[in-house]
Design an enzyme around this catalytic site. Structure first.
Site, short mmCIF file in Angstrom:
data_model
loop_
_atom_site.label_atom_id
_atom_site.label_comp_id
_atom_site.label_asym_id
_atom_site.label_seq_id
_atom_site.Cartn_x
_atom_site.Cartn_y
_atom_site.Cartn_z
N CYS A 87 0.85 -1.20 0.00
CA CYS A 87 0.00 0.00 0.00
C CYS A 87 0.88 1.25 0.00
O CYS A 87 1.84 1.32 0.77
CB CYS A 87 -0.88 -0.01 1.25
SG CYS A 87 -1.93 1.43 1.42
N HIS A 111 -8.91 -3.21 -2.63
CA HIS A 111 -8.00 -2.43 -1.79
C HIS A 111 -8.40 -0.95 -1.79
O HIS A 111 -8.46 -0.31 -0.73
CB HIS A 111 -6.56 -2.62 -2.31
CG HIS A 111 -5.52 -1.93 -1.50
ND1 HIS A 111 -4.62 -2.61 -0.70
CD2 HIS A 111 -5.22 -0.61 -1.35
CE1 HIS A 111 -3.82 -1.73 -0.10
NE2 HIS A 111 -4.16 -0.51 -0.49
N GLU A 112 -8.70 -0.41 -2.97
CA GLU A 112 -9.03 1.03 -3.06
C GLU A 112 -10.39 1.33 -2.45
O GLU A 112 -10.57 2.36 -1.79
CB GLU A 112 -8.97 1.52 -4.51
CG GLU A 112 -7.64 1.32 -5.22
CD GLU A 112 -6.43 1.82 -4.46
OE1 GLU A 112 -6.52 2.87 -3.80
OE2 GLU A 112 -5.39 1.14 -4.51
N HIS A 166 -10.07 1.69 1.09
CA HIS A 166 -9.58 3.03 1.48
C HIS A 166 -10.75 4.00 1.60
O HIS A 166 -10.77 4.86 2.48
CB HIS A 166 -8.59 3.58 0.44
CG HIS A 166 -7.17 3.15 0.66
ND1 HIS A 166 -6.50 3.32 1.84
CD2 HIS A 166 -6.28 2.56 -0.18
CE1 HIS A 166 -5.26 2.86 1.74
NE2 HIS A 166 -5.10 2.38 0.51
ZN ZN Z 1 -3.46 1.40 -0.21
#
Ligand code: ZN
Length: 174
Positions: A88, A130-131, A134
């Site tokens: 990340c 993953h995004e 976030h």
């Molecule tokens: Zn990340």
């Protein structure tokens, strides 16, 4: 203009991003700046707005020479399992094998407000998961097993205390 990429410990990474209600010129400029920031990063493949301190549901990526943006993305379906050594941009130098669903169906909007849909797996599937994490204030640590988290947090602390310059491994970062 490149923004500073926020790193682990910054409270902005733990809070939820708001949906974009008006896709205007300001959003378009922000997306341009997100690409500048992504391209100035070391090995970054994708970036979510909270990683530059902006609490909006915007994700950009540059994978296989394709620069794309998705606004207000959600995962509609997911299945399968895939282990990938995730890294990340906001937790530099830490890579952990994380098990997540392989295939995802993602829906959102493009910069013209048109509906976008992606059905992808492996790296692209992982990138979206993953995004979108976030955007929800969720970090890699939250996706690890208890043992992985303990090890990763120790490793992260050691990286912070180490005086050695960061060694870039040129592993793709999300
Ligand atoms: Zn990340």
């Amino acid at each position: 203009m490149a923004y500073e990429i926020r790193t682990y410990g910054d409270p902005v990474l733990k809070s939820k991003a708001a949906p974009v209600t008006d896709i205007n010129g300001k959003v378009a400029r922000l997306v341009d700046d997100m690409f500048v920031t992504l391209h100035e990063s070391d090995s970054g493949l994708a970036l979510a707005a909270p990683q530059i301190g902006v609490q909006k549901q915007i994700v950009v990526w540059d994978i296989d020479d394709e620069m794309r943006t998705i606004i207000n993305p959600t995962i509609v379906e997911s299945d399968g399992e895939w282990v990938y050594s995730e890294g990340c941009l906001s937790i530099p130098e830490l890579y952990v094998d994380i098990l997540r669903p392989n295939r995802v169906l993602v829906r959102g909007l493009d910069l013209d407000g048109n509906e976008l849909e992606f059905e992808v797996d492996e790296l692209m599937g992982r990138m979206f998961q993953h995004e979108i994490d976030h955007l929800n204030g969720v970090l890699m640590f939250d996706r690890m097993t208890t043992d992985q988290r303990k090890q990763a947090q120790t490793a992260w602390r050691e990286l912070q205390e180490s005086s050695d310059p960061a060694q870039s491994r040129h592993v793709p970062l999300l």
